[in-house]
Design an enzyme around this catalytic site. Structure first.
Site, short mmCIF file in Angstrom:
data_model
loop_
_atom_site.label_atom_id
_atom_site.label_comp_id
_atom_site.label_asym_id
_atom_site.label_seq_id
_atom_site.Cartn_x
_atom_site.Cartn_y
_atom_site.Cartn_z
N ASP A 234 0.83 -1.21 0.00
CA ASP A 234 0.00 0.00 0.00
C ASP A 234 0.86 1.25 0.00
O ASP A 234 0.63 2.19 0.76
CB ASP A 234 -0.94 0.00 1.20
CG ASP A 234 -2.05 1.04 1.06
OD1 ASP A 234 -2.39 1.40 -0.08
OD2 ASP A 234 -2.57 1.50 2.10
N ASP A 531 -18.06 22.02 -8.40
CA ASP A 531 -19.20 22.89 -8.68
C ASP A 531 -19.67 22.74 -10.13
O ASP A 531 -19.26 23.49 -11.01
CB ASP A 531 -18.78 24.34 -8.39
CG ASP A 531 -19.86 25.34 -8.72
OD1 ASP A 531 -21.05 24.95 -8.71
OD2 ASP A 531 -19.52 26.51 -8.98
N GLU A 542 -23.86 18.29 -5.33
CA GLU A 542 -22.47 18.29 -5.82
C GLU A 542 -21.54 17.64 -4.81
O GLU A 542 -20.60 16.92 -5.18
CB GLU A 542 -22.05 19.73 -6.12
CG GLU A 542 -22.77 20.32 -7.33
CD GLU A 542 -22.67 21.84 -7.40
OE1 GLU A 542 -22.91 22.39 -8.48
OE2 GLU A 542 -22.36 22.48 -6.36
#
Length: 577
Positions: A234, A531, A542
């Site tokens: 990872d 946006d 949003e």
């Protein structure tokens, strides 16, 4: 900032609560789905590719959030009370009582909190040394054997590396692993120097030479791990922190929750990690330590240009890009990057693991071997601005996901585990298509077979055509967390301080200021990317879209209507409540 870098910032996955797994539905079908043993020779762990849990504790640093524990096989230790028979670490614990822990350490201010624990500053009672304590709360551990095994493995790996002394200065040190009736406490070195990208754009002048020095440390960690039989699995920028705020502070690797022991020639099949940094062979479910070199190569690419080599606005597109390959050295700032640097990136991102450089060979490459002589010319403001927005967007999502995590009750996790056992009539540990159909029919909630198949495809990590407890619970938790109207609105309200239904620039700057100190332009860039109606602020719709895009199990429903997938989840919950 637009184009690739904007998509990268918006779609970067926050996997603290679904620890690094890609939905099986977006992975290529292979014949390599049989689990491989990744056991530690010391503890004789027969866990079949066993990493993938561990505790993240906010990486024991401010502003980080705890990752969600993965389910494993159910029906065993890891939960329960504080008796020794229910011990998580057992004899591996340095301190085994609350009194013993309190005598040795003094807990201080909270540094981070998440779904499964809390991280606090602490100090050595005898010396006053400042440390960090990650507490994994016992009541939050699920009733699955793998949870305890994952903790023990992470402790064992950290101990092995910490025992190397000065040779492991680039890895955070584990001081003590303690256990009492409350849970497990990991006392570790405290890193307060900030994240990798934060340091880069704070300096104002960023050069290829600086990138080379950072890359040398990162690859050094990979080499250290591989020399000691550990595969990290990872590697990503967020898993490296500076020890302190001094200019010459060492960079340290801080998270080994997905790491496993390996033997030469051993292959692994479990798809774990963070999508942008996954090697092709990981996605094809047959990999070894070479995958860590690929991940380090992705980090190096980002350090040199500010965006990843392979990207998409969701996991499916990112996976496709990784498997298709092809590195773009045409866009800025690559024309001004030295040939040696580009040569190393190409060899670390070789799609063939058999010809890819090893970590040792990477360190011997001329560009890293002579890192102090790499070009000291600025890579340009575009790289710093890309890195700055990437870091800021990550922190925005982390904060929001932290609010979601705090509102997920323990009882809900237990409910899904019990649901699994009720439907697993033959106690095989796996649910077939027939098990799922029968379980719903018995409870008076028949579901079309196509929807059941949808759930299987989305949740079947190992591709064996069934859902084990881990897969079943993971997919349901994520569906519920991200579709349940209770959770995301609370996260939205955390930012919408004035309650007008929008997150505005001042509110976002205030929310991120403690951790990032973002400039007005960075916040404008974040808002612009989210946006969609271009009114200069973020609506709830949003915000929800941002949280859903590029996130683990939420993208598992991308081929189906969200309404159908959520409906199936509700039927499953109702039918087994």
């Amino acid at each position: 900032m637009g184009g690739c870098s904007s998509a990268f910032a918006v779609s970067t996955r926050m996997i603290r609560f679904s620890r690094g797994r890609v939905p099986a539905a977006i992975l290529p079908v292979t014949s390599n789905d049989e689990p491989c043993c990744s056991c530690s020779p010391e503890n004789n762990n027969k866990n079949n590719d066993g990493g993938g849990g561990g505790c993240d504790g906010g990486e024991h640093q401010k502003g980080k959030s705890w990752r969600r524990w993965q389910y494993r096989r159910c029906g065993g230790g890891g939960g329960g009370g504080g008796g020794r028979k229910n011990a998580i670490l057992g004899d591996a614990a340095d301190v085994k009582t609350a009194a013993g822990f309190a005598e040795r350490y003094r807990l201080g201010a909270e540094l981070g909190r998440g779904e499964f624990g809390v991280t606090r500053r602490c100090s050595d009672a005898a010396t006053g040394e400042a440390l960090a304590c990650k507490t994994i709360r016992r009541k939050r551990l699920r009733r699955c054997r793998g949870d305890a095994e994952d903790v023990r493995r992470e402790v064992e790996i950290l101990r092995r590396i910490s025992a190397l002394g000065a040779g492991a200065d680039s890895v955070v040190r584990l001081r003590d692993a303690c256990e009492d009736s409350d849970g497990v406490h990991l006392v570790m070195e405290l890193c307060e120097g900030g994240e990798l990208f934060d340091r880069i754009f704070a300096r104002g002048h960023y050069t290829e030479r600086a990138a080379a020095k950072l890359a040398r440390t990162i690859v050094g960690v990979v080499q250290l791990c591989h020399e000691n039989g550990v595969m990290h699995r990872d590697l990503k920028p967020e898993n490296f922190l500076f020890a302190n705020k001094s200019e010459d502070s060492p960079l340290k690797a801080i998270d080994f929750g997905l790491s496993v022991f390996f033997k030469p020639g051993e292959r692994f099949t479990q798809v774990v990690g963070s999508t942008y940094y996954m090697a092709p062979e990981v996605l094809n479910r047959s990999y070894g330590p070479e995958a860590d070199v690929w991940s380090a190569g992705v980090i190096l690419y980002i350090l040199l240009c500010g965006v990843p080599p392979f990207w998409g606005d969701n996991d499916e597109k990112t996976v496709t890009a990784i498997l298709q390959g092809g590195i773009n050295f045409q866009r800025e700032p690559w024309p001004k990057v030295s040939p040696h640097a580009k040569d190393l990136v190409s060899k670390m991102l070789d799609p063939d693991p058999s010809t890819r450089l090893t970590a040792k060979e990477v360190l011997e490459h001329p560009w890293l071997k002579n890192a102090d002589r790499a070009p000291n010319v600025s890579l340009g403001e575009i790289v710093r601005s890309r890195l700055m927005q990437f870091s800021a967007m990550n922190k925005f999502k982390k904060k929001a996901l932290g609010v979601v995590a705090k509102n997920l009750p323990v009882e809900e996790m237990d409910k899904y585990t019990q649901m699994f056992h009720k439907m697993d009539k033959d106690n095989s540990g796996n649910l077939t298509l027939e098990d799922l159909k029968l379980g719903l029919q018995i409870n008076g909630h028949p579901v079309p077979e196509t929807e059941i198949e949808m759930l299987l495809e989305a949740g079947d990590i190992d591709g064996n055509g069934t859902l084990d407890c881990e897969e079943f619970v993971t997919v349901l938790l994520h569906i519920k967390k991200m579709s349940n109207e209770e959770y995301l609105p609370k996260a939205f309200k955390f930012f919408d301080k004035d309650g007008n239904g929008f997150i505005e620039m001042e509110e976002l700057m205030d929310a991120l200021g403690d951790e990032l100190g973002p400039t007005e332009q960075v916040v404008k860039d974040i808002i612009r990317d989210i946006d969609t109606d271009k009114d200069g602020r973020i609506s709830y719709q949003e915000f929800e879209s941002m949280m859903i895009s590029g996130s683990d199990w939420r993208n598992a429903s991308r081929r189906y209507s969200k309404a159908n997938f959520s409906s199936l989840s509700r039927k499953l919950c109702k039918g087994n409540s």
